[in-house]
Enzyme design. Structure first.
Site, short mmCIF file in Angstrom:
data_model
loop_
_atom_site.label_atom_id
_atom_site.label_comp_id
_atom_site.label_asym_id
_atom_site.label_seq_id
_atom_site.Cartn_x
_atom_site.Cartn_y
_atom_site.Cartn_z
N SER A 113 -6.97 67.16 79.76
CA SER A 113 -5.74 67.14 80.54
C SER A 113 -5.11 68.52 80.72
CB SER A 113 -4.76 66.17 79.90
OG SER A 113 -3.73 65.88 80.80
N HIS A 114 -3.92 68.72 80.15
CA HIS A 114 -3.18 69.96 80.38
C HIS A 114 -3.62 71.08 79.43
CE1 HIS A 114 -1.38 67.68 77.19
NE2 HIS A 114 -0.82 68.78 76.72
N ASP A 279 -1.64 68.25 86.80
CA ASP A 279 -2.31 68.76 85.60
C ASP A 279 -3.83 68.74 85.77
OD1 ASP A 279 -2.80 66.05 85.41
OD2 ASP A 279 -2.56 65.99 83.24
N ASP A 281 -6.39 66.83 84.90
CA ASP A 281 -7.13 65.65 85.33
C ASP A 281 -6.38 64.83 86.38
OD1 ASP A 281 -5.26 65.06 83.31
OD2 ASP A 281 -6.31 63.22 82.76
N ASP A 283 -3.45 63.26 86.50
CA ASP A 283 -2.62 62.09 86.25
C ASP A 283 -1.13 62.44 86.11
OD1 ASP A 283 -2.93 63.28 83.79
OD2 ASP A 283 -3.67 61.49 82.75
N ARG A 284 -0.81 63.72 86.07
CA ARG A 284 0.61 64.09 85.96
C ARG A 284 1.04 64.93 87.14
NH1 ARG A 284 1.91 66.34 80.36
NH2 ARG A 284 0.04 65.72 79.23
N LYS A 378 -1.53 56.86 84.86
CA LYS A 378 -0.51 57.60 85.58
C LYS A 378 -1.19 58.35 86.71
CE LYS A 378 -0.22 61.06 81.83
NZ LYS A 378 -1.02 60.45 80.74
#
Ligand code: VG1
Ligand code: CO
Length: 549
Positions: A113-114, A279, A281, A283-284, A378
């Site tokens: 992710s991030h 981010d 991947d 999702d944010r 998300k």
């Protein structure tokens, strides 16, 4: 084709955290480390045998190597069909959608992710189950337990599959398909939102956007959706080519890491109307207006209050949910609408049952996460499209919409303070002491600058899932005050070095005349109380947080 049994021994550090197993790249490169964890997944997810598996990642370093290993092990475990994103790319929301659309048995997402990427950076694996959502705690606990008894793993002796071009390969019983990672997801977005209306505004120059993909996976999605399908000006999407090290940056959509975007939005009337970043991947998201930041907790509240204006949500919302640390702005809206508002532990997996049972339509987290029942993750681009659609319908700016919302429901001043790189033992002891402290905190009054604050309630948050009645304990210490202020403490479950303490601070202000104050100033009393109660200085030697969002 040879199927090999390779003997191996367990690794004790394979317990998944908030969002999958996340470690340094070098850890994943340790001989048998990745294979052991995958073997544990195949052992627990027995439906994969004879079923369809979706595979893709955020493009970070080690993504394609890991995918080749997954393919070889999936073939060995009798998976009948595997769909892999071209070049190994698939955003987290795109995987969730594909699982649901194709009735897959599950999906494997390669992402941290991030967290930063590159050979010195982080890597991660998430497993999503047949509903499209992150595997629940019962599943991840089983995977961990299994990983502790591994004696061997099974892998097929086959050549690497070329991921660069779309195509199909039959390997024994398994069909491997390299697919376009973007089109199915873009089609879904087109079904939910009013693309014609948004396109007309972009085309006439009345609306503009800058979307920062931060050199991560959303670049190709954003190019297709915003520039091609919606006619936003070419160049509206920046940093659009996924890179293994994310251009050396943090693919974390906040005011600090998305600096280029923030600068572009701070140029007065020359700025685009909307700014957004996502981010690693996808999702944010962070959403900003001209010179105006919208707190993610407020985003959820604003979406909830306005969803009925969008054709995709015109039937209204069955309910909403937020994670514990997310501000209670959405609670006020739910109360007014007369719908249920659920409070869950941190992490999207806790929303799954509520969405599956249609108890909720929207949900969100303070950490720049928002989503709806269209998938079980998300979804950053979905959230940006929601805002674009809303701006189009209301013909108001992001700032006007947000201010009107505060005027109606009151404003929740909100901030998260992160103390990073703490010694894990020190951090655990701090939480233990806090747990003890909350037993006697109720009724205590703390002096503040202008007012004093009395604790109305406090506990160590425990969640009973209303659908399957499973209980998840120790999800964060929450201290509630009589004046609707609140402090929450918890340890991060996504880091790869030491411990990170997250302190979430909140204060409610109903009076519109007081909606333009400096957040950290408004929260000063809460910040002081948090420091005092947690004994931050004596325990951690820290005066100030490392990151304030
Ligand atoms: C963080 C966020 C949490 C989010 C999680 C995974 O977890 O706080 O809200 O669900 O990351 O998001 P933690 O345990 O570090 O606080 V992602 O985009 O990394 O899949
Ligand atoms: Co993410």
């Amino acid at each position: 084709m040879n199927i090999l049994q390779i003997s191996s021994t367990p690794f004790t550090d394979q317990k998944p955290g908030t969002s999958g197993l996340r470690k340094k790249v070098q850890r994943f490169q340790t001989a048998h480390y990745l294979e052991n964890f995958l073997q544990a997944i195949f052992n627990v997810a027995t439906d994969l045998k004879g079923g369809l598996l979706i595979v893709g990642g955020d493009g970070r370093y080690y993504n394609t190597e890991a995918i080749q290993t997954i393919l070889k092990m999936a073939v060995a475990h009798g998976v009948s069909h595997i769909k892999v994103g071209q070049n190994g790319l698939l955003s987290t929301p795109a995987v969730s959608h594909l699982i649901r659309k194709q009735s897959a048995a599950g999906g494997i997402i390669l992402s941290a992710s991030h967290n930063p990427g590159g050979p010195e950076g982080d890597f991660g694996i998430k497993f999503n189950t047949a509903n499209g959502g992150p595997a629940d705690t019962k599943f991840t606990d089983q995977v961990y337990a299994d990983s502790q008894h591994i004696t061997a793993y099974t892998i097929a002796e086959i050549d690497d599959v070329p991921l660069e071009t779309q195509g199909q390969y039959q390997l024994g019983e398994t069909l491997i398909e390299i697919i376009d990672p973007v089109s199915d997801y873009a089609d879904l977005m087109e079904q939910i939102f009013d693309f014609a209306k948004i396109k007309a505004l972009f085309g006439s120059g009345l609306l503009s956007i800058c979307f920062d993909a931060m050199h991560a996976v959303t670049g190709p999605y954003a190019k297709e959706i915003f520039e091609r399908r919606l006619n936003a000006a070419v160049g509206s999407v920046i940093n659009a080519i996924p890179q293994e090290d994310f251009g050396g940056g943090h693919p974390d959509p906040n005011l600090i890491y998305a600096r280029e975007l923030v600068e572009r939005l701070n140029q007065g009337n020359d700025s685009p109307d909307l700014g957004a970043a996502s981010d690693g991947d996808g999702d944010r998201y962070m959403l900003i207006g001209r010179n105006f930041f919208v707190n993610p907790s407020d985003c959820l509240a604003i979406m909830t209050a306005n969803a009925h204006l969008l054709s995709g949500y015109q039937l209204g919302l069955s309910g909403v949910a937020r994670s514990l640390p997310t501000s209670r702005a959405v609670d006020k809206v739910a109360e007014t609408l007369g719908i249920e508002c659920y409070e869950t532990p941190t992490g999207w997996k806790y929303f799954g049952n509520l969405l599956d049972e249609r108890r909720i339509t929207l949900c969100g987290e303070e950490s720049f996460g928002g989503g709806s029942d269209h998938i079980r993750e998300k979804d950053g681009i979905w959230a940006v499209l929601f805002w674009l659609n809303l701006v189009t319908v209301k013909r108001q700016s992001v700032e006007e919409i947000t201010r009107a919302h505060w005027a109606r429901f009151g404003r929740h001043y909100y901030s998260r303070h992160d103390y990073e790189g703490l010694d894990s033992t020190v951090a655990e002891q701090l939480m233990k002491a806090l747990r003890k402290r909350v037993e006697t905190l109720k009724g205590e009054t703390f002096a503040g600058h202008t007012a004093s604050h009395t604790v109305s309630d406090c506990d160590d948050f425990s969640y009973t899932d209303p659908v399957d009645r499973s209980v998840t304990e120790h999800q964060g210490i929450r201290i509630l005050f009589e004046d609707e202020s609140r402090i929450v403490f918890r340890l991060s479950g996504t880091g790869t070095e030491g411990a990170t303490l997250r302190v979430y601070l909140e204060r409610y202000e109903a009076n519109p005349a007081l909606h333009d104050l400096e957040t950290q100033v408004v929260l000063a009393d809460m910040i002081n109380i948090a420091r005092e109660v947690a004994e931050l200085k004596t325990r951690c030697g820290r005066e100030q947080p490392d990151i304030v969002t």
